[in-house]
Scaffold this motif. Structure first.
Motif, PDB file in Angstrom:
ATOM      1  N   GLY A  95       0.822  -1.206   0.000  1.00 32.78           N
ATOM      2  CA  GLY A  95       0.000   0.000   0.000  1.00 32.78           C
ATOM      3  C   GLY A  95       0.852   1.250   0.000  1.00 32.78           C
ATOM      4  O   GLY A  95       0.592   2.204  -0.755  1.00 32.78           O
ATOM      5  N   VAL A 132       2.398   1.848  -3.514  1.00 33.21           N
ATOM      6  CA  VAL A 132       1.505   2.402  -4.533  1.00 33.21           C
ATOM      7  C   VAL A 132       1.025   3.814  -4.173  1.00 33.21           C
ATOM      8  O   VAL A 132       0.855   4.652  -5.055  1.00 33.21           O
ATOM      9  N   LEU A 133       0.862   4.083  -2.884  1.00 33.86           N
ATOM     10  CA  LEU A 133       0.433   5.443  -2.508  1.00 33.86           C
ATOM     11  C   LEU A 133       1.565   6.440  -2.779  1.00 33.86           C
ATOM     12  O   LEU A 133       1.322   7.572  -3.187  1.00 33.86           O
ATOM     13  N   GLY A 134       2.791   5.993  -2.573  1.00 30.42           N
ATOM     14  CA  GLY A 134       3.941   6.871  -2.794  1.00 30.42           C
ATOM     15  C   GLY A 134       4.055   7.348  -4.232  1.00 30.42           C
ATOM     16  O   GLY A 134       4.590   8.416  -4.503  1.00 30.42           O
ATOM     17  N   SER A 135       3.548   6.559  -5.178  1.00 27.63           N
ATOM     18  CA  SER A 135       3.665   6.972  -6.576  1.00 27.63           C
ATOM     19  C   SER A 135       2.305   7.269  -7.203  1.00 27.63           C
ATOM     20  O   SER A 135       2.210   7.477  -8.407  1.00 27.63           O
ATOM     21  N   ALA A 136       1.241   7.283  -6.366  1.00 31.97           N
ATOM     22  CA  ALA A 136      -0.097   7.487  -6.918  1.00 31.97           C
ATOM     23  C   ALA A 136      -0.303   8.932  -7.350  1.00 31.97           C
ATOM     24  O   ALA A 136       0.179   9.862  -6.706  1.00 31.97           O
ATOM     25  N   ASP A 137      -0.980   9.135  -8.500  1.00 30.80           N
ATOM     26  CA  ASP A 137      -1.450  10.480  -8.818  1.00 30.80           C
ATOM     27  C   ASP A 137      -2.877  10.417  -9.354  1.00 30.80           C
ATOM     28  O   ASP A 137      -3.330   9.384  -9.830  1.00 30.80           O
ATOM     29  N   LEU A 173      -8.619   9.415  -7.823  1.00 28.51           N
ATOM     30  CA  LEU A 173      -9.075   8.036  -7.631  1.00 28.51           C
ATOM     31  C   LEU A 173      -7.955   7.156  -7.086  1.00 28.51           C
ATOM     32  O   LEU A 173      -8.137   6.441  -6.093  1.00 28.51           O
ATOM     33  N   GLU A 174      -6.765   7.235  -7.735  1.00 29.06           N
ATOM     34  CA  GLU A 174      -5.631   6.424  -7.278  1.00 29.06           C
ATOM     35  C   GLU A 174      -5.279   6.744  -5.832  1.00 29.06           C
ATOM     36  O   GLU A 174      -5.029   5.840  -5.030  1.00 29.06           O
ATOM     37  N   ILE A 175      -5.242   8.049  -5.508  1.00 27.85           N
ATOM     38  CA  ILE A 175      -4.819   8.438  -4.157  1.00 27.85           C
ATOM     39  C   ILE A 175      -5.818   7.947  -3.106  1.00 27.85           C
ATOM     40  O   ILE A 175      -5.430   7.391  -2.079  1.00 27.85           O
ATOM     41  N   LEU A 209      -7.946   5.377  -3.322  1.00 29.23           N
ATOM     42  CA  LEU A 209      -7.884   3.919  -3.192  1.00 29.23           C
ATOM     43  C   LEU A 209      -6.606   3.476  -2.482  1.00 29.23           C
ATOM     44  O   LEU A 209      -6.619   2.584  -1.630  1.00 29.23           O
ATOM     45  N   ALA A 210      -5.484   4.110  -2.822  1.00 35.08           N
ATOM     46  CA  ALA A 210      -4.208   3.716  -2.222  1.00 35.08           C
ATOM     47  C   ALA A 210      -4.172   4.062  -0.733  1.00 35.08           C
ATOM     48  O   ALA A 210      -3.651   3.292   0.079  1.00 35.08           O
ATOM     49  N   THR A 211      -4.737   5.225  -0.372  1.00 35.75           N
ATOM     50  CA  THR A 211      -4.788   5.595   1.045  1.00 35.75           C
ATOM     51  C   THR A 211      -5.612   4.567   1.825  1.00 35.75           C
ATOM     52  O   THR A 211      -5.231   4.134   2.913  1.00 35.75           O
ATOM     53  N   LEU A 212      -6.734   4.159   1.202  1.00 35.05           N
ATOM     54  CA  LEU A 212      -7.569   3.144   1.834  1.00 35.05           C
ATOM     55  C   LEU A 212      -6.774   1.838   2.009  1.00 35.05           C
ATOM     56  O   LEU A 212      -6.856   1.181   3.053  1.00 35.05           O
ATOM     57  N   ALA A 213      -5.971   1.502   0.995  1.00 29.96           N
ATOM     58  CA  ALA A 213      -5.161   0.277   1.072  1.00 29.96           C
ATOM     59  C   ALA A 213      -4.182   0.352   2.236  1.00 29.96           C
ATOM     60  O   ALA A 213      -4.016  -0.619   2.987  1.00 29.96           O
ATOM     61  N   GLU A 215       9.478   6.275  -4.357  1.00 32.71           N
ATOM     62  CA  GLU A 215       8.776   7.561  -4.437  1.00 32.71           C
ATOM     63  C   GLU A 215       7.889   7.718  -3.208  1.00 32.71           C
ATOM     64  O   GLU A 215       7.205   6.772  -2.802  1.00 32.71           O
ATOM     65  N   ASN A 234       5.472  10.428  -2.747  1.00 34.52           N
ATOM     66  CA  ASN A 234       4.780  11.665  -3.129  1.00 34.52           C
ATOM     67  C   ASN A 234       3.753  12.119  -2.110  1.00 34.52           C
ATOM     68  O   ASN A 234       3.663  13.290  -1.789  1.00 34.52           O
ATOM     69  N   LEU A 276      -6.897  -3.648  -3.471  1.00 32.95           N
ATOM     70  CA  LEU A 276      -6.764  -2.221  -3.790  1.00 32.95           C
ATOM     71  C   LEU A 276      -5.377  -1.901  -4.351  1.00 32.95           C
ATOM     72  O   LEU A 276      -5.245  -1.113  -5.292  1.00 32.95           O
ATOM     73  N   VAL A 277      -4.342  -2.525  -3.747  1.00 34.70           N
ATOM     74  CA  VAL A 277      -2.979  -2.296  -4.232  1.00 34.70           C
ATOM     75  C   VAL A 277      -2.902  -2.644  -5.719  1.00 34.70           C
ATOM     76  O   VAL A 277      -2.366  -1.881  -6.533  1.00 34.70           O
ATOM     77  N   VAL A 321      -4.878  -0.062  -7.894  1.00 30.87           N
ATOM     78  CA  VAL A 321      -4.172   1.222  -8.036  1.00 30.87           C
ATOM     79  C   VAL A 321      -2.984   1.075  -8.989  1.00 30.87           C
ATOM     80  O   VAL A 321      -2.777   1.910  -9.872  1.00 30.87           O
TER      81      VAL A 321
END
Lengths: 102, 459
Positions: A47, A50-55, A58-60, A62-66, B55, B57, B102-103, B106
């Protein structure tokens, strides 16, 4: 890492996972399940990756939820396992007393 | 993504910690150490990740979500009553599966469908298994929490709906390969979630622990597959370990309950578990007062106590121990008969009795105690029902048919402490309650036990 190396690790891990718990006693089925449950909470790091590179929103979201769900699984899993096993502790001391007094 | 060599070595050490953790958890002496090692490994892996140059971000969001999740996990695990613990484990398992799904979603959205066929394959696998584990676990939670019925739920044409949803899931997975559309990923997730619900609905209450264990193994596999998706070896190893050990554990549990796994999962599909239901007709039962029970117990030579989930709900473990101590002091032989799934999960009752510091050597497992019943004067069944129901031996239509039970009916006399004539978790009638040698004492288990104990003290 290339596919064959990953496949090798995968197959060997199956055998290890199978062998290490092969001799578990019935009493520990529930704590063991709970402990294994906690270990797959390590999906938390997936998680974070994927959150670290999400933009994009929607991605952010979902990734935060993960990350959130992964952390619940990981931390809650280990804590509840420890609480179950805590219950076995007084039993041991009771055993010790048992030998002496009765 | 290039993980530095030092970090790869740390991950190797973490993988070893996880293996030692599982190893430790399979023996009573090292179980707590095992939990500690696993938690240590997880902590190291998480902290180290931040220094590997990935990353970062949305750093504030990452930290915030970790903190919030940890707090929720910590508090729910600390606060839960031991009796409600199985459903909490189910819930934790579900959210883990959800996280894995979810992973993958995403990552797929992020790469916009670009990626090798192998990448797509493992993405699809992670999404499907993760979603099934998530929604399936939520249903098991609702069943164990008794928010919904614990009896098998068989929808009209449920079999066909399930098959249709399964085919739809596969079709949308194939669609993704042919034509990588973003909305198909979401459709796939929704269908897989629906499949998870349909898959668990027909499972009867008594079989729920086995399904939790199976879904636990599923989440492990989903995490392993997400390791492929993210090219992360640690996720692959940890997930596979859990998948493999969870599968073995599931079959061990199924064996302990005498249920072939296939009949657990598909029994309700074939519609054979509809029989043996509560008839609701009024039939005479013999009930006694606390004084009568105290006399029966106080003048016996050998007493076996059969604790069940009702005992735990009433928080009467200590009172039961007090009763056992009184009887032992009168020179009566007292043992506890522990069914493998007494409580709600294998080993659950051992945990609950250990909490009340019942001496371990008085706890007898089923194989050990079953030959003893025929030479026992009084069996006291406290808040248990399904695990002593002879229908498991005789009634082929009963949902619990084939489950090994405690042979309580072999004893001279049987006393049931129950709240009512209501059937147990499996939702079926127990003939033993109407047997002439059975005496019922209705009421809250703790209340009844306290009264029996005080009558016994005056004797």
């Amino acid at each position: 890492m290339d596919g064959v190396a990953l496949l090798t690790i995968f197959v060997l891990s199956i055998f290890v996972g199978y062998e290490v718990v092969a001799k578990v006693s019935t009493i520990l089925h529930t704590p063991l399940m709970s402990g294994a449950n906690a270990i797959h909470g390590i999906v938390l790091i997936g998680g974070i990756i994927v959150l670290g590179s999400a933009d994009g929103a929607l991605e952010i979201v979902l990734a935060t939820l993960a990350v959130f769900l992964g952390a619940v699984n990981l931390v809650g899993g280990f804590v509840v396992t420890d609480r179950m096993l805590e219950m076995f502790k007084p039993r041991k001391s009771a055993d010790d007393v048992e030998g002496g007094s009765r | 993504m290039n993980t530095p060599t030092w970090a790869q070595l740390v991950n190797l050490a973490v993988a070893v910690l996880f293996i030692l953790s599982l190893k430790g958890l399979s023996s009573p002496k090292t179980a707590r150490l095992g939990t500690g090692l696993g938690a240590l490994g997880a902590l190291i892996a998480t902290v180290v990740l931040f220094f590997t140059g990935i990353e970062l971000n949305n750093f504030a969001l990452i930290i915030g979500a970790i903190l919030a999740g940890s707090l929720v996990g910590w508090f729910s695990a600390r606060r839960v009553k031991m009796t409600a613990m199985p459903q909490l484990v189910a819930l934790f398992n579900g959210v883990g599966g959800g996280a894995a799904g979810l992973v993958a979603v995403v990552e797929y959205l992020h790469l916009g469908g670009e990626g090798s066929a192998l990448f797509s394959l493992f993405t699809v696998v992670t999404i499907i298994i993760g979603s099934v584990a998530f929604s399936g676990s939520i249903v098991t939670y609702l069943k164990l929490q008794e928010i919904m019925t614990t009896r098998p739920v068989v929808l009209p044409a449920g079999k066909w709906i399930t098959i249709l949803v399964a085919l739809g899931t596969i079709a949308s997975a194939v669609w993704l390969f042919v034509d990588p559309q973003m909305w198909v990923v979401l459709l796939l997730s929704v269908l897989a979630l629906a499949f998870g619900v349909l898959f668990v609905l027909p499972v009867g209450g008594a079989d729920v622990p086995i399904v939790i264990s199976l879904l636990n193994a599923c989440t492990g596999l989903a995490v392993a597959a997400s390791g492929y998706v993210l090219d992360n070896v640690l996720l692959l190893i940890a997930g596979t370990l859990v998948g493999a050990s969870g599968t073995l554990l599931t079959s061990l549990m199924a064996k302990a309950m005498g249920r072939p796994l296939t009949s657990t999962l598909f029994g309700a599909f074939s519609g054979t578990t509809q029989g043996g239901s509560a008839t609701g007709e009024e039939r005479p039962v013999r009930s006694g007062g606390p004084g009568d029970i105290a006399i029966m117990l106080g003048y016996a030579n050998k007493v076996i106590l059969v604790p069940g989930y009702g005992l735990a709900v009433a928080q009467a473990q200590s009172t039961l121990r007090e009763l056992a101590d009184l009887l032992t002091a009168r020179g009566i032989e007292v043992d506890y008969a522990i069914h493998p799934v007494a409580g709600r999960m294998p080993g659950h009752m051992n945990v609950l009795l250990a909490e009340a510091s019942v001496p371990y050597e008085q706890l007898k497992e089923m194989e050990e105690i079953n030959p003893e019943f025929s030479s026992t004067d009084v069996v006291l069944v406290v808040g248990a029902n399904d695990v002593v129901n002879p229908a498991a031996r005789t009634d082929k239509s009963a949902p619990i048919y084939g489950m090994p039970i405690l042979d309580v009916d072999q004893a001279q006399q049987v006393v049931f402490l129950k709240r009512s004539m209501r059937p147990g978790f499996a939702g079926i009638e127990n003939e033993l309650l109407y047997d002439p040698k059975t005496t019922m004492l209705f009421g809250d288990a703790k209340d009844s036990l306290t009264k029996v104990v005080s009558s016994l003290k005056t004797m």
